[in-house]
Design an enzyme around this catalytic site. Structure first.
Site, mmCIF file in Angstrom:
data_model
loop_
_atom_site.group_PDB
_atom_site.id
_atom_site.type_symbol
_atom_site.label_atom_id
_atom_site.label_comp_id
_atom_site.label_asym_id
_atom_site.label_seq_id
_atom_site.Cartn_x
_atom_site.Cartn_y
_atom_site.Cartn_z
ATOM 1 N N GLU A 59 -46.600 46.366 57.921
ATOM 2 C CA GLU A 59 -45.746 45.800 57.226
ATOM 3 C C GLU A 59 -45.007 46.577 56.193
ATOM 4 O O GLU A 59 -43.629 46.600 56.280
ATOM 5 C CB GLU A 59 -46.312 44.239 56.900
ATOM 6 C CG GLU A 59 -46.453 43.268 57.681
ATOM 7 C CD GLU A 59 -47.815 43.499 58.454
ATOM 8 O OE1 GLU A 59 -48.549 44.417 57.946
ATOM 9 O OE2 GLU A 59 -48.215 42.452 59.220
ATOM 10 N N HIS A 128 -53.988 32.156 56.294
ATOM 11 C CA HIS A 128 -52.812 32.220 57.094
ATOM 12 C C HIS A 128 -52.038 30.826 56.535
ATOM 13 O O HIS A 128 -51.209 30.299 57.543
ATOM 14 C CB HIS A 128 -53.051 32.194 58.612
ATOM 15 C CG HIS A 128 -53.851 33.579 58.828
ATOM 16 N ND1 HIS A 128 -54.922 33.858 58.550
ATOM 17 C CD2 HIS A 128 -53.083 34.794 59.502
ATOM 18 C CE1 HIS A 128 -55.490 35.018 59.421
ATOM 19 N NE2 HIS A 128 -54.158 35.758 59.660
#
Lengths: 321, 392
Positions: A59, A128
């Site tokens: 990322e 998550h």
């Protein structure tokens, strides 16, 4: 035309790619796999590998590349799969994208759009299931939008791409299967919206909590409390004008936030209501937030940890009793 | 079985509001114990019992306004067993003494009484602002919001139905003015006053007082007011027609001199609570009682007996600077003594004019009970007493 929130997001992407050759999409699994949430399914075939690019699992690297592309004149749409992974490119987002216009004395803007899924409710466990929209809404230089309707899911990307500065679009997997009519060809990304008019209390919500707020308002209506629901839509800069106008009318507010309570966006809204509408309030501002625990995996515990319509109803009734 | 009734705390009182019980069932009481705090038009008064016993039941809820004579509580007499005597429940107001109108019904005050001092009633900001616009006191409204908070709806409801709204806050100053007006009108209507005045040289009293105070700390010093009170009480020994009350067409002299002291209150108005048995008090004890009385009068914590049984009143306007005062008798008393300021004046002493401290003492007395001749003799005795302050 009735479509799902997911289809509306895809439609927005397709229109953006078709409408401007500078626009391209990149991120993990956005191409061949069609996107983790199948938002970009079919776009690789339609627009080719130069416009729909799969990236390595880094990322930090690909958000940085997106910022560079934006500086170079492109209109990149960077998908960070979920907000949970955006902590890795946080430096690029906060320290580069948000601040470069300032650091360059106005010479360089970063018109990058970063999309990411956010929120809990799908049994993905603590790592998550974060909701960090409030964190990003803390940072000057970023515009933060949170589509909670079909129209916004479709139209906010186009509006974000028109911005000369970085925009973060938070998408809600909890809403991806929500279906509704697409009514507007385009939307703004500057104003909050009244989703349900009411007179006795204002429920302020954003993202996946907006449908919960509307369900709560429905229940409250059956109990004689006509509640107004304000969808923030834009988390930075906040459109307090709409919120204040509503609260000045109803004199009571419940702020719903899927993030943790402490230091949250709901805390900011509550503080501003106190600062700017103290003498209009007929009861202390109430809040419904995520419980201050890592989101549990078991379904019943996860539900208990998140804002729910029943909690919003209880909080709203508490403004009267 | 002892019935504890609301006493009349002055000629101008025919009802009172129970503010607070100071006892609870089971408490043993001695004479003089404070039983309850009752609000009259003049002040919040601590009501005492004059009978011993054990509290059996409290019959009136705090916040209730009741006529004088209402049975407020039942006590068991010493040795009495519970339930031994027939009960008079619920509390029924006794007929008002000599009242023309029937006793008003005992109505509980609506829930919207102001909270006790120190407790703050929550009022929402919006309600407070709306109340200000409407000219309503939100602190007196019943609250229906969270934690009993007064909401904007409560304010607008109260504004919409003023007739049904809670009674407006009694204006203490206005109530007191009304009470004074009633008592003074009655006095001037019913009592044929006669007035006498006598200048009294005060050199000896001042010298005596200065010597007395010379070795005392400031807090222990005696004031001239106490010397004057004592002189009045001692002078009254020979004048029973000035010390007593006129009730139901007859004069009742009093053995004790219970001296009412006119005390002006900082917020306006005045009260005249009494010190009992002044004729038997040494100067130190009298000074202590006077200081305590003034302090409690201004704090609003006077006792019932202090209102109900003065037999004469002394008013001292000396510190305002007037030379003399012509006071109005406080019914049912029959006399009032006034003092002006002690000032240096030309005074003839041993055939020569000298400067001497002089006070003008005045007497207003009820001509139904006595005549000016006796009043003059009283002032002469008062003058002699003030010139011999050391005499017992």
């Amino acid at each position: 035309m009735t479509i799902t929130y997911r289809e509306a997001l895809r439609m927005g992407l397709r229109e953006a790619l078709a409408g401007d050759p500078r626009v391209f999409l990149m991120g993990e699994d956005v191409g061949r796999y069609g996107g983790t949430y199948a938002v970009s399914k079919g776009l690789l075939e339609e627009f080719g590998p130069e416009r729909v690019r799969d990236t390595p699992l880094s990322e930090l690297a690909f958000v940085g590349a997106g910022i560079g592309a934006a500086l170079g004149g492109m209109k990149p749409v960077v998908e960070v799969m979920t907000v949970n992974f955006s902590l890795l490119p946080l430096d690029q987002i906060v320290n580069t994208a948000a601040i470069l216009r300032h650091m360059s004395g106005g010479q360089f803007g970063v018109p990058v759009v970063i999309r990411m899924a956010t929120g809990a409710g799908r049994q993905l466990a603590a790592q998550h299931s974060h909701s960090f929209e409030g964190w990003y809404a803390h940072v000057p230089g970023l515009r933060i939008v949170a589509p909670a309707t079909i129209d916004d899911a479709h139209g906010m990307l186009g509006a974000a791409l028109a911005s000369p500065d970085p925009v973060l679009v938070f998408e809600y997997p909890a809403l991806f299967d929500m279906a509704g009519d697409l009514a507007a060809a385009s939307v703004d990304i500057s104003r909050a919206a009244v989703r349900r008019p009411g007179t006795r209390a204002t429920i302020v919500a954003y993202g996946a909590c907006v449908p919960k707020a509307l369900a709560a308002a429905e229940t409250l209506a059956g109990e004689g409390i006509n509640a107004e629901v304000v969808d923030l839509r834009v988390l930075r800069p906040l459109d307090m004008g709409t919120v204040l106008a509503s609260v000045r009318k109803t004199r009571r507010a419940v702020v719903v936030d899927e993030g943790w309570r402490s230091g949250s966006l709901s805390a900011e809204i509550s503080a501003r209501l106190m600062e700017e509408a103290f003498y209009d309030l007929d009861a202390p501002v109430a809040r419904v937030c995520r419980e201050e625990v890592p989101v549990p995996y078991p379904k019943h515990l996860e539900e208990a940890a998140l804002p729910q319509a029943a909690k919003i109803v209880a909080a709203a009734k508490g403004l009267f009793q | 079985m002892i019935e504890f009734r609301l006493p009349s705390l002055g000629a101008d009182m025919d009802e009172g509001k129970l503010l607070e019980w100071k006892v609870k069932p089971g408490d043993a009481l001695r004479k003089g114990d404070v039983v309850a705090v009752v609000d009259t038009t003049k002040a919040a008064v601590e009501v005492e019992t004059w009978q011993e016993g054990v509290v059996e039941a409290l019959l009136v809820e705090p916040g209730t306004t009741i006529p004088v004579g209402t049975v407020m509580a039942r006590f068991l007499a010493p040795g009495e067993k519970p339930g031994a005597a027939p009960l008079t429940e619920p509390a029924r107001p006794a007929p008002l003494p000599a009242a023309a109108a029937p006793a008003p019904p005992v109505a509980p005050v609506p829930a919207a009484v102001p909270p006790p001092a120190g407790e703050r009633r929550p009022v929402s900001p919006a309600a407070r602002r709306r109340a200000r616009e409407l000219g309503i006191d939100p602190d007196r409204l019943p609250g229906t919001g969270p934690h009993g908070a007064v909401t904007i709806d409560d304010v607008e409801r109260a504004a919409a139905s003023p007739a049904k709204g809670p009674a407006p806050a009694p204006d203490r100053a206005a109530e007191m003015r009304k009470a004074i007006a009633a008592a003074m009108s009655r006095s001037k209507r019913e009592i044929p006053h006669y007035y006498l005045a006598e200048p009294i040289p005060m050199r000896r009293a001042q010298a005596w007082l200065a010597e007395l105070n010379a070795t005392r700390p400031i807090t222990g010093r005696i004031l001239m007011a106490a010397v004057q009170l004592r002189a009045v009480a001692l002078a009254l020994r020979g004048f029973p027609e000035l010390n007593g009350t006129w009730q139901e067409g007859a004069y009742r002299p009093s053995a004790d001199v219970n001296t009412g002291v006119a005390i002006s209150l900082r917020q306006g108005g005045l009260v005249a609570p009494g010190i009992r048995g002044v004729q038997g008090l040494a100067i130190d004890e009298l000074m202590a009682r006077l200081a305590d009385l003034v302090k409690r009068a201004r704090a609003g914590t006077l006792r019932s007996s202090e209102f109900s049984d003065p037999t004469i009143t002394v008013t001292n306007l000396g510190d305002t600077g007037v030379e003399s005062t012509y006071p109005v008798i406080y019914p049912p008393q029959v006399a009032i003594v006034g003092f002006g300021r002690v000032a240096q004046r030309p005074w003839v002493e041993d055939g020569a004019v000298v400067a001497a401290p002089v006070v003008v003492a005045t007497l207003a007395a009820d001509h139904r009970v006595g005549d000016g001749h006796r009043g003059a003799a009283f002032l002469a005795e008062l003058s002699r007493r003030l010139q011999h302050p050391e005499e017992p």
